[in-house]
Scaffold this active site. Structure first.
Site, PDB file in Angstrom:
ATOM      1  N   HIS A 156       0.869  -1.181   0.000  1.00 51.02           N
ATOM      2  CA  HIS A 156       0.000   0.000   0.000  1.00 51.02           C
ATOM      3  C   HIS A 156       0.906   1.231   0.000  1.00 51.02           C
ATOM      4  CE1 HIS A 156      -3.074   2.841   1.170  1.00 51.02           C
ATOM      5  NE2 HIS A 156      -3.995   1.897   1.164  1.00 51.02           N
TER       6      HIS A 156
ATOM      7  N   ARG B 269      -6.962  10.145  -0.151  1.00 53.02           N
ATOM      8  CA  ARG B 269      -6.631  10.506  -1.547  1.00 53.02           C
ATOM      9  C   ARG B 269      -7.901  10.517  -2.384  1.00 53.02           C
ATOM     10  NH1 ARG B 269      -3.486   6.142  -3.453  1.00 53.02           N
ATOM     11  NH2 ARG B 269      -3.717   5.123  -1.450  1.00 53.02           N
TER      12      ARG B 269
END
Ligand SMILES: Cc1cc2nc3c(=O)[nH]c(=O)nc-3n(C[C@H](O)[C@H](O)[C@H](O)COP(=O)(O)OP(=O)(O)OC[C@H]3O[C@@H](n4cnc5c(N)ncnc54)[C@H](O)[C@@H]3O)c2cc1C
Length: 466
Positions: free
Chosen positions: A247, A270
């Protein structure tokens, strides 16, 4: 009509994360007693930590027509789709086609709030559901399922108890051997559903064996051995073991920057508009898949060798903060993010953020290809504009590989023959996500395949299936 009598056979579920709880819920709903064996002192596994949400499409919370979940998942699965294509397509279509039902089950039957929908990396449309309040989705879902299971006299949870062997008689799985809280070894007989999670925390064992190149990377997973070898010992096929998801955004805690265990910076930050800066510069489309964002970061040499770490800043404006307030307030409380002004960021950041604002306003096109900006609201940034910022680095997060299953959650041997009396669901399995999992699809796989495993086991117990 009187309630159906409880079955005489007890089903064994290994692991109390979302896959195990979903399987157990189906068994209990259909009157099959369950013994849930859990290695940890507390139930919930990694599922309880999930912070971004669970995918579903189409659902009543989406205002747009979303018909791309299947194709997005195939695209994200990448090069793995080149072999066992039909098998993978069947798993992916089960996953995506059952997603509406999975969300409805959680919302309507279990009463869980999943009314807020966000977009995450690699998704064409917003489809990742979480609650509108403060409670993170992993906790909301697992605690509700567990509470409802505990209300049944047919359900028994046993914590601090590690399954060490799968028992077989001929070709049929007949139970498990486990080490109980008192250290003694015991046998338990019954059909078995494995929901024991991934091997992302098994740095010295399975990770070292299948991905030695990831040696030294920090992880979001506690250090624990993986359980796939227990299933391989009864003939289960292991697939995609080399596909490990790194990740791109694990927080670097300023109070313990070199800790190998990192707290995840939820992808929704995000998705809801946040950006990534390396030394003050944007360098990629933050909404690309995890694999691609990670590759863009790790294309440069690490800033620290042990653990292997890069210095990237995750930056949110006030609008993104408002949309993700429950997450960010918690991260600020933990000291992982800070409220600062743009003047506190490296030089060049003001210019980068000003350019990003032009993309958001539609005056220019992002050369990295980002087209969705969600809740970013800053229009004319100045050095005094408030932003929320934290340092992040790529972290070993999720293992796509595991035991092979079919769309009935039956564990498969080489040649696709099933192992009788054995099912698996959740991160312990492989094949559903190919080379790269889409954010939000792990909780979904737990619910979809966990429930299927539970239903299949009920039929087996009732003699409708052998
Ligand atoms: C920080 C974090 C955030 C995440 N956020 C999201 C998100 O927002 N959305 C999403 O879709 N996914 C997310 N994921 C991934 C997702 O949470 C997991 O992949 C998923 O919950 C796995 O569920 P599971 O039931 O398969 O396994 P787990 O939840 O890990 O549960 C497995 C359980 O099995 C037990 N166990 C293991 N071996 C044994 C044994 N031998 N005997 C007895 N018990 C055993 C373990 O102790 C554990 O409790 C996140 C993961 C992390 C780490």
């Amino acid at each position: 009509m009187p309630p159906a009598a409880a079955s005489q056979t007890t089903a064994i579920v290994v692991g109390s994360g979302l896959a195990g709880l979903s399987a157990a819920s189906q068994l209990i709903a259909r009157n099959v007693p369950v013994r849930l064996l859990e290695r940890g002192a507390k139930p919930g596994g990694n599922s309880i930590k999930a912070s971004s949400g669970i995918n579903g499409a189409p659902t009543k919370y989406q205002s747009i027509l979303d018909d791309a979940f299947f194709s997005d998942t195939i695209k994200s699965a990448g090069k793995a789709m080149l072999f066992s294509t039909q098998h993978r397509e069947s798993l992916i279509s089960t996953l995506t086609n059952s997603s509406k039902d999975a969300i409805e089950w959680l919302v309507q039957e279990k009463g869980i709030d999943l009314s807020k929908v966000s977009i995450m990396g690699g998704h064409t449309f917003p489809r990742t559901h979480r609650g509108a309040g403060q409670t993170p989705p992993g906790f909301a879902i697992t605690s509700t399922l567990l509470k409802s299971l505990k209300e049944s006299p047919l359900f028994r949870l046993q914590t601090s108890c590690t399954v060490t062997k799968v028992l077989q008689s001929g070709h049929r799985v007949t139970g498990v051997e486990y080490i109980g809280e008192d250290g003694s070894s015991q046998e338990l007989l019954g059909p078995v559903i494995f929901a024991s999670g991934g091997f992302g925390g098994d740095a010295e064992g399975l990770l070292a064996q299948y991905r030695p190149d990831l040696k030294g990377y920090p992880s979001t997973n506690d250090p624990r051995p993986g359980t796939q070898p227990l299933l391989a010992a009864v003939g289960a096929q292991l697939i995609d073991m080399e596909h490990v998801q790194v990740h791109p955004t694990g927080f670097v805690d300023p109070t313990s920057p070199s800790s190998p265990l990192k707290f995840l910076a939820a992808e929704v930050l995000r998705g809801d508009g946040g950006i990534l800066l390396s030394k003050g510069r944007r360098f990629f489309n933050e909404l690309e898949t995890r694999e691609e964002v990670t590759n863009a970061i790790t294309a440069n040499p690490p800033d620290l060798e042990s653990p292997k770490q890069w210095s990237v800043q995750l930056v949110l404006d006030q609008g993104v903060y408002e949309a993700t307030k429950s997450h960010v307030d918690f991260y600020v409380f933990k000291g992982l993010m800070k409220k600062v002004t743009i003047s506190d960021l490296p030089s060049g950041a003001l210019g980068e953020i000003s350019r990003y604002c032009k993309f958001v306003r539609g005056e220019e096109t992002d050369s990295f290809g980002r087209t969705q900006f969600a809740h970013w609201s800053l229009k004319e940034p100045t050095p005094d504009s408030v932003v929320y910022v934290g340092f992040v680095t790529p972290v070993v997060h999720f293992t796509m590989g595991g035991v092979a299953i079919n769309d009935q959650a039956e564990v498969l041997k080489k040649g696709d023959e099933r192992v009788e009396g054995l099912w698996a669901a959740g991160e312990v399995t492989g094949g559903v996500h190919g080379a790269n999992r889409l954010g939000g699809s792990s909780l979904l796989e737990c619910v979809v395949f966990g429930r299927i495993a539970g239903d299949q086991c009920v039929e087996y117990v009732n003699g409708q299936k052998n």
